[in-house]
Write a protein that holds these residues in place. Sequence first.
Motif, short mmCIF file in Angstrom:
data_model
loop_
_atom_site.label_atom_id
_atom_site.label_comp_id
_atom_site.label_asym_id
_atom_site.label_seq_id
_atom_site.Cartn_x
_atom_site.Cartn_y
_atom_site.Cartn_z
N PRO A 225 -9.38 -2.13 11.59
CA PRO A 225 -10.39 -1.33 12.28
C PRO A 225 -11.24 -0.55 11.28
CG PRO A 225 -8.26 -1.12 13.38
CD PRO A 225 -8.01 -1.86 12.09
N LEU A 227 -14.76 2.11 10.85
CA LEU A 227 -15.71 3.04 11.49
C LEU A 227 -16.81 3.38 10.48
CD1 LEU A 227 -16.58 5.06 13.71
CD2 LEU A 227 -14.93 6.68 12.75
N ILE A 246 -22.64 -3.26 11.06
CA ILE A 246 -21.61 -3.34 12.11
C ILE A 246 -21.46 -4.76 12.61
CG2 ILE A 246 -21.14 -2.68 14.51
CD1 ILE A 246 -20.30 -0.62 12.42
N ASN A 251 -14.12 -5.90 13.10
CA ASN A 251 -13.50 -4.89 13.97
C ASN A 251 -14.16 -3.55 13.71
OD1 ASN A 251 -11.79 -3.77 15.83
ND2 ASN A 251 -9.95 -3.96 14.58
N ARG A 253 -17.12 -0.33 14.24
CA ARG A 253 -17.71 0.55 15.25
C ARG A 253 -18.65 1.53 14.55
NH1 ARG A 253 -13.64 5.01 17.57
NH2 ARG A 253 -15.12 6.74 17.77
N GLU A 255 -20.83 5.20 14.66
CA GLU A 255 -21.01 6.52 15.25
C GLU A 255 -22.20 7.19 14.56
OE1 GLU A 255 -19.67 8.27 17.64
OE2 GLU A 255 -17.86 7.13 18.19
N PHE A 279 -10.21 8.35 15.82
CA PHE A 279 -10.19 6.97 15.35
C PHE A 279 -8.91 6.66 14.58
CE2 PHE A 279 -11.14 4.16 11.69
CZ PHE A 279 -11.40 2.98 12.37
#
Length: 282
Positions: A225, A227, A246, A251, A253, A255, A279
């Motif tokens: 994951p 971010l 992204i 995987n 994300r 923001e 997260f």
Amino acid sequence: MPTLGQDKFVTINGLQLHYVEWGSTGKPSIVLLHGFQSNAHTWDTFSSAMATDYHVLALEQRGHGDSAWAPDGNYAPEAFASDAAAFIEALNLAPTLLIGHSMGGRYAALVTAEHPDKVAKLVMVDTPAELPPNIESLLAQQPDRDNLPEPETFDAFEDIIAKATSEYPLTPEAELRRANYHNLYHGADGKWHWKWDLNLIERECISRILKMDDLYDVFPRVQCPALLFRGAESPLLTAEVAQKMIERLPNGRLEEIANAAHTVNADQAEAFQTITASFLAA
């Protein structure tokens, strides 16, 4: 648990590197990588907030802060990434949670792609895979190795704060004071001097460090994951480039933080900490 971070040193790849440690061992670890011409203490606010639940270690990268300068002038991205991977290995932190700001985000992604067993989750803070044209133009104007300028000095610390306030209007003054206090030293001549190695701004060196388009090839290999933060007012990471990044993360994300520029974790510390903590805990 200490109420303040502890300044420590470790020898990595033949260099004595400084790091700031928060929290206690036995808890999940977070390794933090600062940005270009910055230092480990720029993470203090975040580290303090996370230290109850995590073992937090902010690494000061070669050529910066109180870490050693590379005697051979090796500031290639691979050298920085190798330092970070070796740091995780030396302190037995794997699998760690790896967070990097700007330049540090690039090296965090490189470590994650090359050493997937070392990283459980990745966070990149305003790390641009492509730079806007005006920044590319500035890079082309940097001096070559034979024409590096005399190191910049300041007569008073308040002169530095005045300059920083004009350049980073969204960053609270307390954050600017902490970051700059640890980025300079007060010399015997009575002046304030930058701690970082002047060779970092040599044209070829700075180009290798700040041109991060290799991330587009790195991202497909980042399977954990991930971010990506973008400051809504960032002068370096555009919304279009952030979306392209992204799309290449299996995987990933995104923001976007309002009222934040490039230094998202300093400009909006509470929002950054809340989103990151959620997260990491998920």
